[in-house]
Design an enzyme around this catalytic site. Sequence first.
Site, short mmCIF file in Angstrom:
data_model
loop_
_atom_site.label_atom_id
_atom_site.label_comp_id
_atom_site.label_asym_id
_atom_site.label_seq_id
_atom_site.Cartn_x
_atom_site.Cartn_y
_atom_site.Cartn_z
NE ARG A 1 -3.44 2.29 2.82
CZ ARG A 1 -3.22 3.22 3.74
NH1 ARG A 1 -2.26 3.09 4.63
NH2 ARG A 1 -4.00 4.28 3.81
CG HIS B 1 -1.08 9.17 3.27
ND1 HIS B 1 -1.21 7.83 3.59
CD2 HIS B 1 -0.64 9.76 4.41
CE1 HIS B 1 -0.87 7.63 4.84
NE2 HIS B 1 -0.52 8.77 5.37
CD GLU C 1 -4.63 7.85 9.42
OE1 GLU C 1 -4.21 8.93 9.85
OE2 GLU C 1 -4.12 6.76 9.73
CG ASN D 1 -5.09 3.57 8.54
OD1 ASN D 1 -5.22 2.54 7.88
ND2 ASN D 1 -4.66 4.70 8.01
CE1 TYR E 1 0.17 3.04 13.48
CE2 TYR E 1 -1.83 4.13 12.70
CZ TYR E 1 -0.59 3.58 12.45
OH TYR E 1 -0.10 3.54 11.17
CD GLU F 1 -1.58 4.21 8.02
OE1 GLU F 1 -1.35 4.67 9.16
OE2 GLU F 1 -1.70 4.90 7.00
O1 IFM Z 1 2.60 7.96 9.87
C1 IFM Z 1 1.21 7.98 10.03
C2 IFM Z 1 0.50 7.76 8.72
O2 IFM Z 1 0.88 8.69 7.76
C3 IFM Z 1 -0.99 7.87 8.90
N1 IFM Z 1 -1.44 7.02 9.97
C4 IFM Z 1 -0.74 7.09 11.23
C5 IFM Z 1 0.76 6.92 11.00
C6 IFM Z 1 1.51 6.98 12.34
O3 IFM Z 1 1.29 8.20 12.96
#
Ligand code: IFM
Length: 467
Positions: free
Chosen positions: A87, A131, A176, A305, A307, A371
Amino acid sequence: MTTLVTSSPETTELRFPTGFRWGTATAAYQIEGAATEDGRTPSIWDTFSHTPGKVHHGDTGDIAADHYHRMPEDVALMRRLGVTDYRFSIAWPRVQPTGRGPAVQKGLDFYRRLCDELREAGIRPVATLYHWDLPQELEDTGGWPRRETAARFAEYAALTAAGLGDRVATWTTLNEPWCAAFLGYGNGVHAPGRTNDADALRAAHHLNLAHGWAVQALRTTLPNAAEVSLTLNLHALRPLTSAAGDLDAVRRIDAVANRIFLDPVFHGRLPDDLVRDTAGITDWSFVQDGDLAVTSAPIDSLGINYYSPTVVAAGASESPSPWAGAQSHVRFLPAPGPRTAMDWPVDAEGLYELLTRLRDELPGLPLLVTENGAAYDDYADPSGNVRDPERISYLHSHLTAVHRAIEAGVDVRGYFLWSLLDNFEWAYGYNKRFGIVHVDFATQRRTPKDSATWYGRTIARNAVDKP
Ligand code: IFM
């Protein structure tokens, strides 16, 4: 749905479905460099990173990981990892400098070469059209708060699809959009660095509209088999307690972070409570008749995505904030547990919660984890090794959560690790390392970390160990 081959009590591994897509992810401004080559013009991130005080250490993406010149080496790294998919994002100011006019052949050619190299390595190209690198000229005429920017994006999508449609398997319109709207125009920690809640809400709507118009353009231009998608960074929200005020804090943030995209894109509506909560900021008259039919053009999959989770409670938080009106009703608390170098809590349960929510809300829609990953303070030791056991543990726990979601009936088709390479981490510059391949930015030397070996083994097994 693909056939699920799962775990039995006797086995020691969690096996993923046959055909599960294993990928890595990157983004143009974070890795390419070559900021002024072959006709590329500045994006809002070039301007922002060159503005003193905006990015840690004054770092810029001028050179980044020099991927523009080292692309074959980077594809070779992925070939050795055994990924099935890659990706990447396409830089709008490289393909359509200034955001207007015809496509620039040299810009398209870079991505054609990338796709050819990937195909040669047996890796499926998954392209994101946006992006965050809006051509600066489009910001100068109003940026995402201006409706015209969405129309420009649809034109760029059509040009790019015409140039690369024979090579790219999966097309993602936006990455995002929450960050683009609320960090870019709300609290200003991202480019273009504006701080106006009304502009952030307008930007969010115009990003949804840009997505919908781009879907129409892609469907017209691409072969029928092309997969058209969108990637959202949905927030996994937790109330501090079950008190009514804390539950209302979840509702408010869910509206301005999640449903502001999910509802227009999948249900063709704006959340009533969002419109009500933000009435003091805007009357939403920028949403025109027919817009919500455009934003809800059907797509083939949704990328998530993820985290870390977000804990909220009744209260108030600081301004400027990215929460458009919710900040005076909501406070944010640190989630418990270990943390990454971003100070983000490690909590894989949030990913499971999001995936199962989407199973219930959007039945039948294939999902991709586009992500997931973690930053740690990695370095090459004197023998040249980069040991990153915390990242391996992070990845293992999150893949275990993905597997559990699949067992719970969620149609997750693939997982893209963020990121292939250490890169320009936006306002943190080169200070945060998310890669499974270490980059020495002074020499551009690439060194696969221990996590790269671990990920390669995971892909080869199509499985992770049971925790
Ligand atoms: O690096 C970023 C990415 O560009 C978009 N999602 C979160 C990642 C980590 O912060």
